[in-house]
Structure formats: C-alpha cells, structure tokens
Design a protein around this motif. Structure first.
Motif, mmCIF file in Angstrom:
data_model
loop_
_atom_site.group_PDB
_atom_site.id
_atom_site.type_symbol
_atom_site.label_atom_id
_atom_site.label_comp_id
_atom_site.label_asym_id
_atom_site.label_seq_id
_atom_site.Cartn_x
_atom_site.Cartn_y
_atom_site.Cartn_z
ATOM 1 N N PRO A 13 -9.404 7.136 7.035
ATOM 2 C CA PRO A 13 -10.176 6.278 8.256
ATOM 3 C C PRO A 13 -9.761 4.850 7.601
ATOM 4 O O PRO A 13 -9.302 4.444 6.580
ATOM 5 C CB PRO A 13 -11.634 6.414 7.899
ATOM 6 C CG PRO A 13 -11.559 7.852 7.258
ATOM 7 C CD PRO A 13 -10.509 7.998 6.599
ATOM 8 N N ALA A 14 -9.744 3.951 8.448
ATOM 9 C CA ALA A 14 -9.583 2.417 8.426
ATOM 10 C C ALA A 14 -10.632 2.114 7.394
ATOM 11 O O ALA A 14 -11.818 2.478 7.429
ATOM 12 C CB ALA A 14 -9.342 1.624 9.578
ATOM 13 N N TRP A 15 -10.385 1.076 6.610
ATOM 14 C CA TRP A 15 -11.520 0.466 5.830
ATOM 15 C C TRP A 15 -12.651 -0.320 6.526
ATOM 16 O O TRP A 15 -12.328 -0.887 7.602
ATOM 17 C CB TRP A 15 -10.809 -0.666 4.621
ATOM 18 C CG TRP A 15 -10.089 -0.103 3.651
ATOM 19 C CD1 TRP A 15 -9.726 1.347 3.549
ATOM 20 C CD2 TRP A 15 -9.266 -0.703 2.665
ATOM 21 N NE1 TRP A 15 -9.105 1.437 2.267
ATOM 22 C CE2 TRP A 15 -8.821 0.477 1.738
ATOM 23 C CE3 TRP A 15 -9.316 -2.012 2.352
ATOM 24 C CZ2 TRP A 15 -8.021 0.137 0.707
ATOM 25 C CZ3 TRP A 15 -8.334 -2.223 1.206
ATOM 26 C CH2 TRP A 15 -7.933 -1.287 0.237
ATOM 27 N N PRO A 22 -2.944 5.814 -5.979
ATOM 28 C CA PRO A 22 -2.625 6.750 -4.599
ATOM 29 C C PRO A 22 -3.670 6.300 -3.692
ATOM 30 O O PRO A 22 -4.206 5.308 -3.624
ATOM 31 C CB PRO A 22 -3.107 8.116 -5.103
ATOM 32 C CG PRO A 22 -4.165 7.643 -6.200
ATOM 33 C CD PRO A 22 -3.842 6.374 -6.902
ATOM 34 N N PRO A 23 -3.364 6.889 -2.349
ATOM 35 C CA PRO A 23 -2.136 7.796 -1.924
ATOM 36 C C PRO A 23 -0.779 7.033 -1.513
ATOM 37 O O PRO A 23 -0.777 5.894 -1.624
ATOM 38 C CB PRO A 23 -3.008 8.413 -0.763
ATOM 39 C CG PRO A 23 -3.671 7.525 -0.146
ATOM 40 C CD PRO A 23 -4.194 6.299 -1.129
ATOM 41 N N THR A 24 0.212 7.776 -1.145
ATOM 42 C CA THR A 24 1.496 7.184 -0.549
ATOM 43 C C THR A 24 1.013 6.722 0.874
ATOM 44 O O THR A 24 0.075 6.936 1.529
ATOM 45 C CB THR A 24 2.486 8.367 -0.548
ATOM 46 O OG1 THR A 24 1.905 9.563 0.267
ATOM 47 C CG2 THR A 24 2.444 8.955 -1.845
ATOM 48 N N ARG A 25 1.947 5.994 1.297
ATOM 49 C CA ARG A 25 1.839 5.599 2.499
ATOM 50 C C ARG A 25 1.761 6.397 3.656
ATOM 51 O O ARG A 25 1.312 6.282 4.392
ATOM 52 C CB ARG A 25 3.066 4.546 2.702
ATOM 53 C CG ARG A 25 3.179 3.651 4.103
ATOM 54 C CD ARG A 25 4.227 2.523 4.187
ATOM 55 N NE ARG A 25 4.155 1.564 3.197
ATOM 56 C CZ ARG A 25 3.516 0.390 3.696
ATOM 57 N NH1 ARG A 25 3.067 0.376 4.812
ATOM 58 N NH2 ARG A 25 3.479 -0.582 2.773
ATOM 59 N N ASP A 26 2.548 7.399 3.474
ATOM 60 C CA ASP A 26 2.445 8.646 4.599
ATOM 61 C C ASP A 26 1.042 9.134 4.704
ATOM 62 O O ASP A 26 0.523 9.574 5.504
ATOM 63 C CB ASP A 26 3.324 9.552 4.523
ATOM 64 C CG ASP A 26 4.966 9.318 4.590
ATOM 65 O OD1 ASP A 26 5.045 8.077 5.313
ATOM 66 O OD2 ASP A 26 5.733 9.822 4.111
ATOM 67 N N GLU A 27 0.531 9.368 3.484
ATOM 68 C CA GLU A 27 -0.835 9.919 3.252
ATOM 69 C C GLU A 27 -1.738 9.139 3.834
ATOM 70 O O GLU A 27 -3.200 9.557 4.197
ATOM 71 C CB GLU A 27 -1.174 10.433 1.785
ATOM 72 C CG GLU A 27 -0.257 11.662 1.284
ATOM 73 C CD GLU A 27 -0.320 11.862 -0.303
ATOM 74 O OE1 GLU A 27 -0.072 12.707 -0.667
ATOM 75 O OE2 GLU A 27 -0.535 10.852 -0.750
ATOM 76 N N LEU A 28 -1.754 7.880 3.739
ATOM 77 C CA LEU A 28 -2.733 6.956 4.108
ATOM 78 C C LEU A 28 -3.015 6.850 5.623
ATOM 79 O O LEU A 28 -4.191 6.642 6.255
ATOM 80 C CB LEU A 28 -2.408 5.499 3.857
ATOM 81 C CG LEU A 28 -2.471 4.979 2.616
ATOM 82 C CD1 LEU A 28 -1.911 3.445 2.550
ATOM 83 C CD2 LEU A 28 -4.175 4.460 2.267
ATOM 84 N N ARG A 50 0.741 -1.143 -0.003
ATOM 85 C CA ARG A 50 -0.074 -0.088 0.197
ATOM 86 C C ARG A 50 0.753 1.186 0.143
ATOM 87 O O ARG A 50 1.824 1.397 0.628
ATOM 88 C CB ARG A 50 -0.839 -0.107 1.281
ATOM 89 C CG ARG A 50 -0.369 0.145 2.491
ATOM 90 C CD ARG A 50 -0.936 -0.271 3.713
ATOM 91 N NE ARG A 50 -0.481 -0.142 4.926
ATOM 92 C CZ ARG A 50 -1.067 -0.403 6.252
ATOM 93 N NH1 ARG A 50 -2.518 -0.236 6.258
ATOM 94 N NH2 ARG A 50 -0.331 -0.334 7.230
ATOM 95 N N GLY A 51 0.608 2.382 -0.858
ATOM 96 C CA GLY A 51 1.343 3.460 -0.952
ATOM 97 C C GLY A 51 2.326 3.455 -1.858
ATOM 98 O O GLY A 51 3.358 4.101 -2.032
#
Length: 372
Positions: free
Chosen positions: A320-322, A310-316, A304-305
């Motif tokens: 909210p959680a899925w 998108p998004p990047t890992r930092d933006e994740l 992921r990320g």
C-alpha cells in the motif's frame, strides 16, 4: 479442492480439506487426498512427527473461535512476540475468554540485546497488558526457539491449569507452533494417546493434544493481523524483518530536519526538536539510511528499491501507499516509536520532539512507553 459444501473434512481436526494454501486450515497435498481416512497436513505432522504447523484464519473467524472459549473451563495461554508486542497482542481478549485465567507467554526474548534487564521487560509487559484490558495470572518471558524459560512456562501452565484444558492462542509469526512443538515433546502423552485416537476439533482447525490426566492442549490457528508489516511484505523479505539473532541497536544523533529511511518500508522525519539521539531496534536485514528532510521525497522517488531496500522496486508495487503519522514526544519522556512488524525507535532526548512517521497504509504506528 475448491471450498464447496461437499468438500471432505479432515478426520483429525474436522477442518474442510483444501489443496490451495498450506497456511490455511485443512491443507493437504493433492497426492494425499486419496488416503483413507483423509487427514490434513497439520494433523499428520502432529501424529507422525510430534510436530505442529502454523495455520491462519482471518479475524472474524478467529473471534468466533475465541468466543467459544468463554463456555469452557480452561487456562488460556496467549503467545505474544516481544519484538512485535502490540502487533501480536489480541485486543479485547478478556471479552472472549470469559472468566478463564490468561497466562501471557512472551516469546523471542532471545532477540533482545544481551544486556537488557528482563525484570524491567516483564514489568513493562504487565503494564502494557493492563492498558490493553488483559488481566493476567502470570507473565512468562521465554524463547521457544532456544528453549530459554520453557521450564518456567511449563511450570506456570501446570500451576495455573489445575487439571483444565489449555487453549493456546496467538497471532501468526509469534512463535506459537514452535512453543506447541516443545510442549508436545516435553509435556504430552502422544505415544499413548494420539496414535490411537482422532483429534477432535472444529472446522477452523482447532486440534486437541491429549495430556496424561485426560485434559488437552488445544492448539488454535494463528490470527492474521494485516496491521503488521510482516503480513504485507513479500515472503522473500520476511527474513530481513524478523531477526534471528539478538538485535544490535543503531544509535543516530539527529538534528531537526533530518530523516531516517528503513529500507523502502518506512521513514521517520525529525520535524521539530533539539538535537538528540534515536536508537533503532530492527532486524539486521533492514538498511537504515539518513538524509536531510528537504531531500527525503526526491531520494525516495529516485532510489526506492535500489539504495533503499528492502524491498526491491518491483516488490514495492504490491505494498500500500505510505500514510503519515504525526507523533509528539513530550519533554522528559522515555518513548518508543513503534512500527508493527519492523521494530521500534527509542527517542532518547529530554527536550521533546515532533516526529512524522511514514509507513504503508494500515500498518500500526504508535508512540509507547520505552521498552528498553
């Protein structure tokens, strides 16, 4: 400004002036606060450049604003985004506007594939609006950005308003300000009226744009619906989610036990059903990745990320959680899996299917009759 009771208000629309958020009513650059009279950025742009800017309010404030329309004699023009129809539709609009007629203006039809049948789209919109409890006097398909259908929209407004004010309502990112700008240029008498009169309005940022016959176009703020993915993601990746050109559908032949990832924003699991095709309608910036369902969790955790963007890992970390939505597609039914702000996936098979959709908590996910 800090939003205290002593804060000055815009001499144009009456909104309380503030310097913190350009997307909220009453925004003014700090350098302009010393001007007399003080005018918010949106009023300044309308008056000097014939250009309206979008502002936004939360749902409670917006519903209070809508409630006042019922006491007026007006035409309500509701702008919706065909790419995010359910996410931009104001639910229960009829309860707030009273007996005033509602003209449904469906924006961004230029984003639909070129071969689409617009009459079918219009019929679909009428049916969906009816299911949502919105009674319309007309449905107009148009593109504010490209100018397509604007002549029909203007004709419909003039035909339906009968000298009344026109209230323009809609969600953020539905294209309301772009449509207002075209109405300002093509339909209002700004040179003779606006430059010599203040804009009457409310503290929610309502602005009246004078028409030649003494009535007004009333530009209301955009309502924020946090159930749309476009309200949750970092601003940097909005361009990936919101198409600028006609959508190019992506067709995938899937067996049960396969998964489609839409970047790291959502995923669709084909849990049960016969082999069938799924057609993805999403922005070109959303990378679709297919894998086996048994590997999906591990793939997401590891990539992921990175592979999944998108998004990047930092933006994740800011999303909210899925949460999981289980949807059953009846055999023989033409359905779309709709993810608000992301797009939709047409389920093309006739044998039925059980699908699990994972998306950030709060994002609207539903099964609907096929748009295309």
């Amino acid at each position: 400004m800090n939003g205290t009771d002593t804060a000055p208000v815009c001499s144009g629309c009456g909104a309380e002036l503030q310097t913190l958020d350009a997307a909220r009513p009453g925004y003014v650059p700090a350098s302009a606060l010393t001007r007399s009279p003080a005018v918010c950025q949106r009023c300044f742009r309308i008056k000097n450049y014939n250009e309206a800017a979008t502002v936004a309010v939360d749902q409670d404030d917006y519903l209070r604003l809508l409630g006042g329309i019922a006491a007026t004699r007006s035409l309500v023009v509701h702008i919706v985004d065909v790419f995010d129809f359910e996410g931009s539709l104001i639910g229960g609009l009829g309860r707030f506007v009273g007996n005033n007629p509602v003209l449904l203006a469906v924006n961004k039809v230029d984003l639909l594939p070129k071969a689409v049948n617009l009459n079918r789209i219009r019929n679909w919109v009428q049916q969906q609006a009816k299911l949502a409890g919105i009674r319309t006097v007309d449905v107009i398909l148009f593109s504010a950005k490209r100018g397509l259908g604007m002549d029909k929209l203007i004709d419909a407004i003039e035909r339906q308003r009968s000298g009344r004010d026109v209230y323009v309502v809609g969600a953020t990112n539905a294209g309301k300000s772009t449509m207002i700008n075209r109405l300002i240029r093509d339909y209002s008498d700004l040179d003779n009226e606006v430059t010599v009169s203040r804009y009457p309005g409310t503290t929610l940022g309502e602005i009246r744009i004078p028409l030649e016959d003494g009535a007004s176009i009333v530009d209301t703020p955009g309502i924020v619906y946090p159930s749309r993915l476009t309200e949750l993601v970092p601003r940097r990746i909005l361009g990936a989610l919101m198409p600028e050109k006609p959508i190019k559908p992506l067709v995938y032949q899937l067996n049960s036990g396969q998964t489609l990832f839409f970047g790291a924003l959502a995923r669709l699991d084909f849990a049960e059903g016969e082999r069938q095709s799924f057609t993805v309608y999403a922005g070109a910036g959303v990378k679709v990745h297919r894998t086996k369902l048994e590997r999906a969790d591990a793939l997401y955790e590891e990539h992921r990320g990175e592979l999944l963007t998108p998004p990047t890992r930092d933006e994740l970390a800011d999303l909210p959680a899925w949460t999981r939505h289980s949807l059953r597609v009846p055999a023989g039914a033409a359905k779309d899996v709709y993810i608000s702000g992301l797009g939709w996936i047409a389920v093309n098979g006739s044998g039925g299917a059980l699908l699990d959709v994972h998306a950030p908590k709060g994002v609207k996910v539903l099964l609907r009759d096929a748009l295309i």
